[in-house]
Write an enzyme that holds these catalytic residues in place. Sequence first.
Site, PDB file in Angstrom:
ATOM      1  N   SER A  91       0.919  -1.299   0.177  1.00 52.25           N
ATOM      2  CA  SER A  91      -0.117   0.043  -0.034  1.00 52.25           C
ATOM      3  C   SER A  91       0.978   1.289  -0.039  1.00 52.25           C
ATOM      4  O   SER A  91       1.629   1.455  -1.064  1.00 52.25           O
ATOM      5  CB  SER A  91      -1.094  -0.102   1.352  1.00 52.25           C
ATOM      6  OG  SER A  91      -1.997   0.895   1.288  1.00 52.25           O
ATOM      7  N   ASP A 227      -1.876   6.594  -3.273  1.00 54.04           N
ATOM      8  CA  ASP A 227      -0.857   5.776  -2.861  1.00 54.04           C
ATOM      9  C   ASP A 227      -0.370   4.623  -3.838  1.00 54.04           C
ATOM     10  O   ASP A 227      -0.838   4.699  -4.740  1.00 54.04           O
ATOM     11  CB  ASP A 227      -1.126   5.195  -1.368  1.00 54.04           C
ATOM     12  CG  ASP A 227      -2.042   4.450  -1.220  1.00 54.04           C
ATOM     13  OD1 ASP A 227      -2.943   4.257  -2.301  1.00 54.04           O
ATOM     14  OD2 ASP A 227      -2.467   3.737  -0.448  1.00 54.04           O
ATOM     15  N   ASP A 229      -1.163   1.477  -4.135  1.00 53.75           N
ATOM     16  CA  ASP A 229      -1.920   0.530  -4.547  1.00 53.75           C
ATOM     17  C   ASP A 229      -3.342   1.208  -4.873  1.00 53.75           C
ATOM     18  O   ASP A 229      -4.208   0.288  -5.173  1.00 53.75           O
ATOM     19  CB  ASP A 229      -2.015  -0.717  -3.716  1.00 53.75           C
ATOM     20  CG  ASP A 229      -2.636  -0.267  -2.453  1.00 53.75           C
ATOM     21  OD1 ASP A 229      -2.386   0.974  -2.045  1.00 53.75           O
ATOM     22  OD2 ASP A 229      -3.472  -1.262  -1.935  1.00 53.75           O
ATOM     23  N   ASP A 231      -5.464   2.417  -2.863  1.00 55.08           N
ATOM     24  CA  ASP A 231      -6.580   2.300  -2.048  1.00 55.08           C
ATOM     25  C   ASP A 231      -6.966   3.418  -1.165  1.00 55.08           C
ATOM     26  O   ASP A 231      -8.181   3.873  -0.640  1.00 55.08           O
ATOM     27  CB  ASP A 231      -6.404   1.023  -1.084  1.00 55.08           C
ATOM     28  CG  ASP A 231      -5.442   1.219  -0.167  1.00 55.08           C
ATOM     29  OD1 ASP A 231      -4.323   2.028  -0.335  1.00 55.08           O
ATOM     30  OD2 ASP A 231      -5.313   0.495   0.942  1.00 55.08           O
TER      31      ASP A 231
END
Length: 438
Positions: A91, A227, A229, A231
């Site tokens: 992440s 960020d 990834d 999410d």
Amino acid sequence: MFGTSGIRGPVGEEVTAALALDVGRALGIDCGRVAVGRDPRASGQFLMDALTAGLRESGTDVLDAGLAATPTVARAVGWQDADAGVAVTASHNPAPDNGLKLWQPSGQAFDESQREAIARRVRESESGLVPWDELGERVEVDAGERHLDALRDVDIDGSPSVVVDLGNGAGGLTVDALQALGCEVETLNAQPDGAFPGRPSEPTAENCESLRALVAASDAEVGLAHDGDADRLRAVTDEGDFIPGDVLLALFAREAVADSDVESPRVAAPVDTSLAVDDALAPQASVTHTRVGDVFVAERATESDVVFGGEPSGAWIWPAQTLCPDGPLAAVQLVALAADRPLSERVVEVDTYPIRRESVEVTDKSGVMARVEERVLAEYDDVRTLDGVRVDFDDGWVLVRASGTQPLVRITAEARDGERCGELFAEASAIVETAREE
């Protein structure tokens, strides 16, 4: 092995191909189909290969979404009629890290009992390996197109100008969705690169200086930042000001409440969320506090009267659509708000208050927290021990909470008046200091 956000840590130390293989074997015991995907970190491919090997030798079919945003992987579990999903990602963590986050068909991350079951199987080397002629298959799937179709349902007026800072991550779907909705899009750090050369992965105010400057110097109506990834989503107003996380939570929550037909709706948010959110929603809705972590926000969002959930760090959940934090969905929702009325006008309508945060280094977190809890319960009336120790007052609150990963105890105090905030912070600090010295 698991934190609240899955397995994360330095590659080659805490996160290895052997661990990914073991997780695949553990997950494959009771899963017939598993969706997998990864962010652009250099270690992602071999970790996904190892994970896939463990799944397939357990007889589990693997649905490979390739390089994909974590919310795309999470949503794909239900779309592909899979039993679980795994995103290979750390992440917002720095480039040397990687990890594994596991997902349910609802889009919700694995809960505590599910995480513990996988961890126990890994510890005990439990597996269900099958003969050579019963191995699972690995099939490539295009989950991104389905995710894009879902985002097209958001209505955006006109053709607003948007700047998107992808942080060299996996969030390119956001650009595709905004362009499909008629927006004019300019990008920053758009080339996927797991070394994150453009900026650190986490989209903090400090890390989004280039985005702020570009928006301020252009006619863009909003700046967006993901960020690694995708999410998470953070944002910049049309005037180039970075929007504090609590304020962004209030904006999203107010809109979700206004669009809801739920009687007495609630919004799920962590126990360290600002009073700004409570006051922005009153009297139409209330805040229901959770433990810190989007996993816990998502768990609360399964309750029928919760219409929105969010963490000020940038995780936003619309439970009617999915229980995973969905950065691309948050992006198109925010652009829709900006196209209707400037974000700079919306932001100033949310009252903010003085808040102080400090971390104290300790050698015995559990002992210090036990002593803090004992004293606070004895001296104060409105005390909650949901996650750490929180005391609520008519004009503010304090929270003392142990760090989940470091030898620190965190102290937070907020009040509607600066002097009162200082008083509350001093009270809490004195209690922690006494507990540390005992």
